[in-house]
Write a protein that holds these residues in place. Structure first.
Motif, mmCIF file in Angstrom:
data_model
loop_
_atom_site.group_PDB
_atom_site.id
_atom_site.type_symbol
_atom_site.label_atom_id
_atom_site.label_comp_id
_atom_site.label_asym_id
_atom_site.label_seq_id
_atom_site.Cartn_x
_atom_site.Cartn_y
_atom_site.Cartn_z
ATOM 1 N N ASP B 178 0.838 -1.210 0.000
ATOM 2 C CA ASP B 178 0.000 0.000 0.000
ATOM 3 C C ASP B 178 0.872 1.260 0.000
ATOM 4 O O ASP B 178 0.583 2.240 -0.678
ATOM 5 C CB ASP B 178 -0.884 0.052 1.260
ATOM 6 N N LYS B 179 1.903 1.237 0.811
ATOM 7 C CA LYS B 179 2.801 2.399 0.921
ATOM 8 C C LYS B 179 3.552 2.593 -0.389
ATOM 9 O O LYS B 179 3.742 3.713 -0.849
ATOM 10 C CB LYS B 179 3.790 2.201 2.076
ATOM 11 N N TYR B 180 3.986 1.481 -0.975
ATOM 12 C CA TYR B 180 4.689 1.536 -2.255
ATOM 13 C C TYR B 180 3.817 2.219 -3.311
ATOM 14 O O TYR B 180 4.247 3.142 -3.997
ATOM 15 C CB TYR B 180 5.052 0.116 -2.705
ATOM 16 N N GLU B 181 2.568 1.783 -3.391
ATOM 17 C CA GLU B 181 1.641 2.384 -4.364
ATOM 18 C C GLU B 181 1.439 3.868 -4.086
ATOM 19 O O GLU B 181 1.382 4.688 -5.007
ATOM 20 C CB GLU B 181 0.285 1.662 -4.312
ATOM 21 N N GLU B 182 1.335 4.173 -2.811
ATOM 22 C CA GLU B 182 1.129 5.574 -2.404
ATOM 23 C C GLU B 182 2.307 6.427 -2.861
ATOM 24 O O GLU B 182 2.117 7.531 -3.387
ATOM 25 C CB GLU B 182 0.982 5.629 -0.882
ATOM 26 N N ILE B 183 3.520 5.922 -2.678
ATOM 27 C CA ILE B 183 4.715 6.677 -3.068
ATOM 28 C C ILE B 183 4.738 6.871 -4.583
ATOM 29 O O ILE B 183 4.998 7.965 -5.092
ATOM 30 C CB ILE B 183 6.017 5.969 -2.612
ATOM 31 N N ILE B 184 4.443 5.787 -5.304
ATOM 32 C CA ILE B 184 4.496 5.842 -6.762
ATOM 33 C C ILE B 184 3.439 6.803 -7.324
ATOM 34 O O ILE B 184 3.713 7.594 -8.221
ATOM 35 C CB ILE B 184 4.266 4.425 -7.368
#
Lengths: 191, 189
Positions: B178-184
């Motif tokens: 979820d955090k990865y997607e948020e950053i991207i």
């Protein structure tokens, strides 16, 4: 048996209060004498905002009596534990309190408390497994696993009651692979 | 060294407390902190957790995010815990004397539940933030505390490689998907 501090995530409460609307079983778990529920702030906020909260509010307030002393620290302005994991978790996960559950579980575990922390989100679970030692990870379980333990280990429910709860979960909007439910039911028959 | 520190007893006590926190952070895990940047950002996070620490240790906006010259001075020239720290190849750890200070602090305060919460908060910080590379650390700090991007000379470079950094963090298991997607997906300016 010494007290076990149970640190649930939001999903645990939502499962009983909204998905299967089984308040009686939730209360039975609350009332088990060896459990001390530690409800982190965000989880409590989500709980209070759930549509069926009123129905068990009375019992939740009673369960306050069983809140571990540690939980009262969350009302203390001295510490803001959830800052530790804030950079690693998404806003959505932080809103649900999963990061807070992990931090509190970690601290309580290292202090030497006996704990169970309930995490259903796969991402949050992977985070724990990737970053902390095996012994700490063993203290983590899903809502459904906890329910099985409530039967087989803690004898809060008998087998029929537990199978009924799991069937309700299987037929509800609680997100779980039905095969896992079937495996858990087999486990209950064998325990 | 700033001579006003010696003249002001209140500041001296505060500096002693800050040194104790540094000792705890270094001692709670038996390995060096990878760099001064790590020590600085980990102390920053710890000060976010422990309000009493944030009252005596402040961070300002600087070239590489939150910065404290007090911290740098105390690590290089500790006032109250002489020779507590060693720096070799940019790694920072407790000297033999520093370890004695650490165990003295532990023995003195370990019965205090509040102390244990601070100690194990420091442990959790070490377990996670030590694993980050300096760029990964800066990325997470900048996107979590965007106020500290001001005055940064690294921010543009870090943000321009956020996808690559986020992928590495995800692969290491240090951020959730979820955090990865948020950053991207997020458009950081």
């Amino acid at each position: 048996m010494s007290n076990i501090n149970v640190i649930p995530d939001t999903t645990f409460f939502i499962c009983f209060i909204e998905d299967i609307q089984d308040y009686e079983s939730l209360i039975k778990i609350f009332k088990y004498e060896n459990f001390l529920f530690v409800v982190v702030n965000k989880v409590k906020d989500e709980l209070i905002n759930s549509s069926n909260y009123k129905k068990i509010e009375e019992y939740i307030n009673e369960a306050n009596l069983y809140y571990n002393e540690f939980c009262k620290q969350f009302k203390d302005e001295q510490y803001n534990f959830k800052e530790i994991l804030r950079p690693f978790f998404s806003k959505k996960q932080i809103k649900k309190g999963e990061d807070e559950v992990i931090v509190i579980a970690f601290i309580m575990y290292n202090i030497g408390k006996d704990i169970i922390f309930i995490l259903d989100d796969k991402n949050a679970r992977n985070f724990v497994e990737n970053n902390f030692d095996k012994e700490f990870c063993k203290k983590m379980c899903r809502t459904t696993r906890f329910i099985v333990e409530c039967c087989c280990k803690f004898k809060i429910f008998n087998k029929d009651e537990t199978i009924n709860i799991l069937n309700s979960i299987k037929n509800s909007k609680f997100r779980i692979d039905p095969n896992i439910i079937n495996e858990l039911k087999d486990e209950i028959h064998r325990c | 060294m700033n001579s006003t520190w010696k003249n002001n007893k209140k500041n001296f006590d505060e500096l002693e407390v800050i040194e104790m926190y540094i000792i705890l952070l270094l001692g709670v895990v038996d390995r060096p902190i990878p760099s001064f940047l790590h020590l600085e950002k980990e102390m920053f996070i710890l000060s976010k957790v422990v309000h009493s620490l944030s009252k005596i240790l402040s961070f300002e906006k600087h070239y590489k995010g939150p910065y404290s010259d007090t911290l740098k001075e105390l690590v290089e020239h500790p006032l109250c815990h002489e020779d507590a720290f060693k720096i070799i190849d940019s790694k920072i750890f407790l000297s033999k004397k520093g370890k004695k200070y650490y165990f003295n602090i532990i023995n003195k305060y370990l019965k205090d539940e509040n102390f244990k919460k601070v100690l194990f908060s420091a442990k959790m910080i070490r377990e996670l933030y030590d694993k980050l590379s300096e760029d990964e650390l800066l990325l997470l700090i900048y996107i979590t505390y965007p106020e500290f991007t001001e005055k940064s000379i690294e921010y543009e470079r870090i943000i321009s490689s956020k996808e690559e950094l986020a992928k590495k963090l995800l692969k290491k298991g240090l951020i959730t998907y979820d955090k990865y997607e948020e950053i991207i997906m997020c458009d950081y300016e």
